[in-house]
Design a protein around this motif. Sequence first.
Motif, short mmCIF file in Angstrom:
data_model
loop_
_atom_site.label_atom_id
_atom_site.label_comp_id
_atom_site.label_asym_id
_atom_site.label_seq_id
_atom_site.Cartn_x
_atom_site.Cartn_y
_atom_site.Cartn_z
N TYR A 50 -4.93 -5.05 -0.88
CA TYR A 50 -3.94 -4.13 -0.32
C TYR A 50 -4.62 -3.11 0.59
N THR A 51 -5.76 -2.59 0.15
CA THR A 51 -6.48 -1.60 0.95
C THR A 51 -6.96 -2.20 2.26
N LYS A 52 -7.52 -3.41 2.21
CA LYS A 52 -7.97 -4.07 3.45
C LYS A 52 -6.79 -4.33 4.38
N ALA A 53 -5.67 -4.74 3.82
CA ALA A 53 -4.47 -4.99 4.64
C ALA A 53 -3.97 -3.69 5.26
N ALA A 74 1.68 1.80 -2.29
CA ALA A 74 2.30 2.91 -3.01
C ALA A 74 2.83 2.44 -4.36
N LYS A 75 3.44 1.26 -4.39
CA LYS A 75 3.94 0.71 -5.66
C LYS A 75 2.78 0.47 -6.63
N PHE A 76 1.66 -0.01 -6.09
CA PHE A 76 0.49 -0.22 -6.93
C PHE A 76 0.08 1.10 -7.60
N TYR A 77 -0.03 2.17 -6.81
CA TYR A 77 -0.40 3.47 -7.37
C TYR A 77 0.68 4.03 -8.28
N LYS A 85 -1.02 9.81 -5.00
CA LYS A 85 -1.40 8.79 -4.00
C LYS A 85 -0.19 7.99 -3.56
N ALA A 86 0.68 7.66 -4.50
CA ALA A 86 1.90 6.92 -4.16
C ALA A 86 2.75 7.71 -3.18
N TYR A 111 6.61 11.99 -10.59
CA TYR A 111 5.51 12.94 -10.38
C TYR A 111 5.84 14.28 -11.04
N TYR A 112 7.05 14.78 -10.81
CA TYR A 112 7.44 16.06 -11.42
C TYR A 112 7.47 15.97 -12.94
#
Length: 182
Positions: A50-53, A74-77, A85-86, A111-112
């Motif tokens: 995902y990061t390379k993409a 984002a879904k991964f995070y 991070k998401a 997050y909240y």
Amino acid sequence: DMYEKALSVFQEAYRYSTTYNDNLTKAYTLYNIGCIYDAMGKGDSTLHYYTKAHQQAVALNNKKLKREVGRGLAKFYYDKKDYPKALSLLRTSTPLYISDINPYYMTLARYYEEICKPDSAEIYYKILCNMGNYQEKRDAYSALTNIAKQQGDIEKSFHYMKRFKAYNDSTNLFNDMETIRK
């Protein structure tokens, strides 16, 4: 197994796209390889691809690709409960059109909750109750049930629980119909 076969096909596609210097196909292929690893439950490999993409998408400045890969990352995070991070990826990768905003709201709400601000989380869950799909509404009502319970408001908790149950039943019915259809 099916995933292994799909993986070998995408790895071959990656080799071809590299040979012919087709960076757009290479980026989509990297993302698809990441999706396969995600389905296989291999988090480190998922993140790597995902990061390379995502790096390729940014380098190509292809908005559609940046959006798709950014949302996947984002879904991964999000699944790893790394909500900051998401959120960052959703903000930079996703234009906030009304049809795309629900994952952003769900991530904000989670997050909240994570940082112990249930009042803020409640705002976003309530928004999702009004504009989300059945699964998002189900998840929002489930979270609202828990927030109300934590706040000691049993009546509100019960109200949200009834709504959660209705959306959960509808979601299960839909999933059952899809299973039968397949």
